[in-house]
Design an enzyme around this catalytic site. Structure first.
Site, mmCIF file in Angstrom:
data_model
loop_
_atom_site.group_PDB
_atom_site.id
_atom_site.type_symbol
_atom_site.label_atom_id
_atom_site.label_comp_id
_atom_site.label_asym_id
_atom_site.label_seq_id
_atom_site.Cartn_x
_atom_site.Cartn_y
_atom_site.Cartn_z
ATOM 1 N N ILE A 13 0.852 -1.189 0.000
ATOM 2 C CA ILE A 13 0.000 0.000 0.000
ATOM 3 C C ILE A 13 0.888 1.240 0.000
ATOM 4 C CG2 ILE A 13 -2.016 -1.071 1.069
ATOM 5 C CD1 ILE A 13 -1.127 0.169 3.748
ATOM 6 N N ASP A 14 0.548 2.186 -0.866
ATOM 7 C CA ASP A 14 1.191 3.491 -0.895
ATOM 8 C C ASP A 14 0.220 4.466 -0.249
ATOM 9 O OD1 ASP A 14 3.374 2.455 -2.259
ATOM 10 O OD2 ASP A 14 2.484 2.855 -4.223
ATOM 11 N N VAL A 15 0.662 5.105 0.826
ATOM 12 C CA VAL A 15 -0.245 5.881 1.665
ATOM 13 C C VAL A 15 0.211 7.340 1.729
ATOM 14 C CG1 VAL A 15 -1.385 5.998 3.904
ATOM 15 C CG2 VAL A 15 -0.556 3.797 3.057
ATOM 16 N N ARG B 223 -3.059 5.263 -2.450
ATOM 17 C CA ARG B 223 -2.734 5.646 -3.816
ATOM 18 C C ARG B 223 -2.312 4.418 -4.630
ATOM 19 N NH1 ARG B 223 -2.121 11.218 -4.728
ATOM 20 N NH2 ARG B 223 -3.267 12.290 -3.067
#
Length: 253
Positions: free
Chosen positions: A129-131, A142
């Site tokens: 996960i890109d946060v 994202r």
């Protein structure tokens, strides 16, 4: 080997390695094969390769390049970027990679994780996960290399990843990426509260003390970093490096 894995993350752009800052302004840092040879000598725990333009460009992984990378590396490796089918996953495992990292595809077809975990085992599938911090301190997810905001909430998506069968979660802070300002410990604690699988911290590390904070305060199970393994000094000269084993052993009990 330390109990806590310490993992360099190398970003592929074309056939070269780059390092970004907050997912922008990629700076060329060299050839991946040369970096691997140095990390071989350092006996690193694991290497992560992420092709940062594959998903945004809608193209598959660069299998020829991955074959060359796998032929040089002596340590376990994980790959992410443009992975969207079981055939691709099978091919990458066949080249010699131990783990597949799935990020963007998880928002489009979560079943890919379930299918891959059923065939190859959960231990080989990483949910990434890109946060990014949004309004009022809320976290936004994202995809597409940080370009696309996803409407799903952090806790909801993490629960879905875990149900689908990921073996661990790689948590990358967009805001801390390349800043060497320390991990987002609040984010790590929130992720830890949502999942039972191992959590790998990424984004912001500048030194071993940040690793300790991620594990002790952020409750991460493993730590990953980019800038601190490829830059040295206040002017960020490019130098592939890795902490001494004795230093890691003392810090990460």
């Amino acid at each position: 080997m330390n109990k806590t894995r310490v993992i360099p993350v190398l970003l592929l752009r074309g056939t070269g390695l780059v390092k970004t800052a907050k997912f922008k302004d990629p700076k060329y840092i060299g050839d991946p094969i040369n970096a691997i040879r140095i990390f071989n000598e350092k006996e690193v725990d694991e290497l992560v390769f992420i092709d940062i333009t594959a998903s945004p460009e809608g193209r598959p992984p660069q299998f020829d390049l991955l074959k060359d990378i796998a032929g040089e590396a002596f340590m376990p490796m994980a790959y992410g970027g443009g992975v969207s089918s079981l055939d691709q996953i099978k091919k990458i495992f066949g080249l010699g990679f131990e783990k597949i990292i799935i990020n963007t595809a998880a928002y489009r077809r979560l079943e890919l994780i379930s299918e891959a975990a059923a065939i190859f085992g959960s231990q080989s599938i990483v949910g990434a996960i890109d946060v990014k911090s949004g309004l009022w301190g809320r976290y936004e997810l994202r995809s597409q290399g940080g370009r696309k905001k996803e409407p799903v909430g952090l806790a909801e998506h993490l629960a879905a990843l875990e149900r689908a069968g990921v073996g661990e979660v790689l948590v990358n802070s967009v805001d801390r990426d390349g800043t060497m300002s320390g991990y987002d410990l609040t984010l790590l604690k929130q992720v830890r509260a949502c999942v039972k699988v191992p959590v790998v911290a990424c984004g912001g590390a500048a030194g071993v003390n940040d690793f300790v904070a991620a594990v002790e305060t952020g409750q991460a199970d493993a730590v990953a970093a980019g800038s601190m393994f490829v830059f040295v000094g206040p002017h960020r000269a490019v130098l592939i490096n890795y902490p001494e084993r004795a230093v890691l052993a003392r810090a990460l009990k």
